[in-house]
Design an enzyme around this catalytic site. Sequence first.
Site, PDB file in Angstrom:
ATOM      1  N   LYS A 186     130.799  43.303  94.612  1.00  0.00           N
ATOM      2  CA  LYS A 186     129.415  43.449  95.077  1.00  0.00           C
ATOM      3  C   LYS A 186     129.372  43.409  96.601  1.00  0.00           C
ATOM      4  O   LYS A 186     128.782  44.261  97.245  1.00  0.00           O
ATOM      5  CB  LYS A 186     128.592  42.311  94.464  1.00  0.00           C
ATOM      6  CG  LYS A 186     127.133  42.345  94.790  1.00  0.00           C
ATOM      7  CD  LYS A 186     126.412  41.269  93.972  1.00  0.00           C
ATOM      8  CE  LYS A 186     125.015  41.046  94.492  1.00  0.00           C
ATOM      9  NZ  LYS A 186     124.305  39.997  93.747  1.00  0.00           N
ATOM     10  N   GLU A 188     139.960  37.447  97.474  1.00  0.00           N
ATOM     11  CA  GLU A 188     140.934  37.785  96.429  1.00  0.00           C
ATOM     12  C   GLU A 188     140.939  39.294  96.170  1.00  0.00           C
ATOM     13  O   GLU A 188     141.985  39.932  96.107  1.00  0.00           O
ATOM     14  CB  GLU A 188     140.576  37.068  95.112  1.00  0.00           C
ATOM     15  CG  GLU A 188     140.768  35.564  95.137  1.00  0.00           C
ATOM     16  CD  GLU A 188     139.527  34.813  95.583  1.00  0.00           C
ATOM     17  OE1 GLU A 188     138.669  35.405  96.299  1.00  0.00           O
ATOM     18  OE2 GLU A 188     139.397  33.632  95.231  1.00  0.00           O
ATOM     19  N   GLU A 214     128.466  28.378  85.647  1.00  0.00           N
ATOM     20  CA  GLU A 214     128.119  28.734  87.023  1.00  0.00           C
ATOM     21  C   GLU A 214     126.597  28.831  87.155  1.00  0.00           C
ATOM     22  O   GLU A 214     126.039  28.623  88.226  1.00  0.00           O
ATOM     23  CB  GLU A 214     128.794  30.048  87.444  1.00  0.00           C
ATOM     24  CG  GLU A 214     128.904  30.173  88.954  1.00  0.00           C
ATOM     25  CD  GLU A 214     129.682  31.394  89.423  1.00  0.00           C
ATOM     26  OE1 GLU A 214     129.428  32.492  88.924  1.00  0.00           O
ATOM     27  OE2 GLU A 214     130.534  31.247  90.308  1.00  0.00           O
ATOM     28  N   LYS A 270     136.201  27.649  99.404  1.00  0.00           N
ATOM     29  CA  LYS A 270     136.571  28.912 100.069  1.00  0.00           C
ATOM     30  C   LYS A 270     136.719  28.682 101.566  1.00  0.00           C
ATOM     31  O   LYS A 270     137.655  29.148 102.196  1.00  0.00           O
ATOM     32  CB  LYS A 270     135.475  29.967  99.862  1.00  0.00           C
ATOM     33  CG  LYS A 270     135.335  30.518  98.472  1.00  0.00           C
ATOM     34  CD  LYS A 270     134.387  31.723  98.543  1.00  0.00           C
ATOM     35  CE  LYS A 270     133.691  32.006  97.256  1.00  0.00           C
ATOM     36  NZ  LYS A 270     132.657  33.005  97.345  1.00  0.00           N
TER      37      LYS A 270
HETATM   38  C1  G6Q Z   1     128.905  35.414  90.027  1.00  0.00           C
HETATM   39  C2  G6Q Z   1     129.427  35.010  91.303  1.00  0.00           C
HETATM   40  C3  G6Q Z   1     130.883  35.358  91.528  1.00  0.00           C
HETATM   41  C4  G6Q Z   1     131.124  36.768  92.014  1.00  0.00           C
HETATM   42  C5  G6Q Z   1     132.553  36.865  92.554  1.00  0.00           C
HETATM   43  C6  G6Q Z   1     132.913  38.241  93.024  1.00  0.00           C
HETATM   44  O1  G6Q Z   1     127.767  35.279  89.678  1.00  0.00           O
HETATM   45  O2  G6Q Z   1     128.598  35.475  92.295  1.00  0.00           O
HETATM   46  O3  G6Q Z   1     131.686  35.130  90.396  1.00  0.00           O
HETATM   47  O4  G6Q Z   1     130.903  37.692  91.009  1.00  0.00           O
HETATM   48  O5  G6Q Z   1     132.724  35.939  93.588  1.00  0.00           O
HETATM   49  O6  G6Q Z   1     132.063  38.644  94.038  1.00  0.00           O
HETATM   50  P1  G6Q Z   1     132.079  40.113  94.567  1.00  0.00           P
HETATM   51  O7  G6Q Z   1     131.668  41.028  93.477  1.00  0.00           O
HETATM   52  O8  G6Q Z   1     131.153  40.154  95.729  1.00  0.00           O
HETATM   53  O9  G6Q Z   1     133.508  40.416  94.971  1.00  0.00           O
END
Ligand code: G6Q
Length: 540
Positions: free
Chosen positions: A206, A212, A353, A504
């Site tokens: 996103k 990672e 979560e 983090k």
């Molecule tokens: C979920 C969290 C988290 C997220 C990951 C990946 O609700 O926000 O698990 O999906 O940290 O994030 P990105 O899609 O931004 O890489």
Amino acid sequence: MDPLTSLPAWQALERHSAQVKPLHLRDLFATDPGRAQRFSLEAEGILLDYSKNRITSETVGLLTELAQASNLPGAIEAMFRGDRINITEKRPVLHTALRAPKGSSVMVDGVNVVDGVHEVLDQMSAFANRVRSGEWRGFTGKRIRNVVNIGIGGSDLGPVMAYEALRHYSQRDLILRFVSNVDGTDFAEAIQDLNPEETLFIVASKTFGTLETMTNARSARAWALALLGDEKAVASHFVAVSTHAGRVAEFGIDTANMFGFWDWVGGRYSMDSAIGLSTMIAVGPDNFRAMLAGFHAMDEHFRTAPFHQNLPVLMALLTIWYNNFFEAQALAVLPYDQYLKRFPAYLQQLTMESNGKYVTLSGERANWETSPVYWGEPGTNGQHSFYQMIHQGTKLIPCDFIGFVNSLNPHGPHHDILIANLFAQAEALAFGKTAAEVRAEGNEEWLVPHRVFEGNRPSNMLLADRLTPEMLGKLVALYEHNVFVQGVIWQVDSFDQWGVELGKVLAVRIQPELTGDSQLQHDSSTNALIERYRQARSAG
Ligand code: G6Q
């Protein structure tokens, strides 16, 4: 907002729970032949038998009163309408718009977001069809045989769960792999037998800034380019799923090959957005859309059914019943279907979560319990490991059993054996085995206490016809809304996740210290661990 524990409905439940705790399911069933029918509900092709719960009709009445007193009806409407209910991130929460049918309307800031949803779905469908048919070619002209999704958390757990769940419907000459962990082993094992000429990477993030994912994506690009030998190859072998076009372009992916979504889709609620591109490539656009239709059907059920006939609401209220009035710390999700092997892992994120929080919406500390620990394994495997504790341990662990009447792989007696075990476990948990029954089997007296099953262990039974894409959508939406209801009643923001941030930040600080010789300024334990790592590494 009144504190939860001061609501009259809550206090009534406290008094009522003291009356229900001494009751045994054996007696509740013995005195009421209609119990199974009374506490069963069928909707959207799912039977929920919740009769093996430690409840009476009064319990259900009081729990639904609690839902009313918590203004659940208003909260449901606020979510579907697109209010900014994720208050700490000031965002609407509109995963339900991802599966809204074409032509419907959900407005955010004056824009109907459903139009955008369908544009992206069409873009995904066209791309998925090109990959599936072999029309989309790699840089050297070869057909794509391998699709590797790189993502983590919400950008991994949904796609990998859905791929496993719908494998029966997948195009079998395509290999799907999922890389999430920053541990190089995850990437190395995922690609070790793949030819980059035939491999497509989906970088699903996103934010397109997650450590990672970006580390794995850079390794993937280096691996692919080392063999393909030309920067231009990136366009044929990498696509992105993101909300952040700038970072996608910076990485070198043509934004024409980017599939977008929106900040009103939370990561763990994103498997039916473009984050599901790998799922769509695996099972095809029609199956993906059938899955969305399943999600939507459950959304409508949730939105419209009265609470006492509402699957997600009832399941959430039962979780609250044990979590807050029986001190239950955990909840086991036990799918009797091998295809759902990653479903418990997916639910761990969705539930914990979302609701693993001690701060309420008004910023105060909750003086009540919030999310239980969710975990599970597919049956019958779990029976040969942790079920011992559920049957005879000192903790109360409510269970959600999930089964299907028809197997997608009907082999001889397998399915009847599987389902016999499913029903048997729920029966054994509820009714147990008395000392008299153990003695009647001829056991020596000293062994009797070991062989007694107290029973009175509660469970839900979810039974559906078969695991179709549509049914998967319904099941996931059922748990999404279940989690939502829990969060409303516990008065937490189910859509943020501040608790993942601190680690983090500290990792970014520690990383250069592992290889440098800077003065360490942590606690004595962390300092010593870093020192130990440095010395052992430099000693080779
Ligand atoms: C979920 C969290 C988290 C997220 C990951 C990946 O609700 O926000 O698990 O999906 O940290 O994030 P990105 O899609 O931004 O890489």
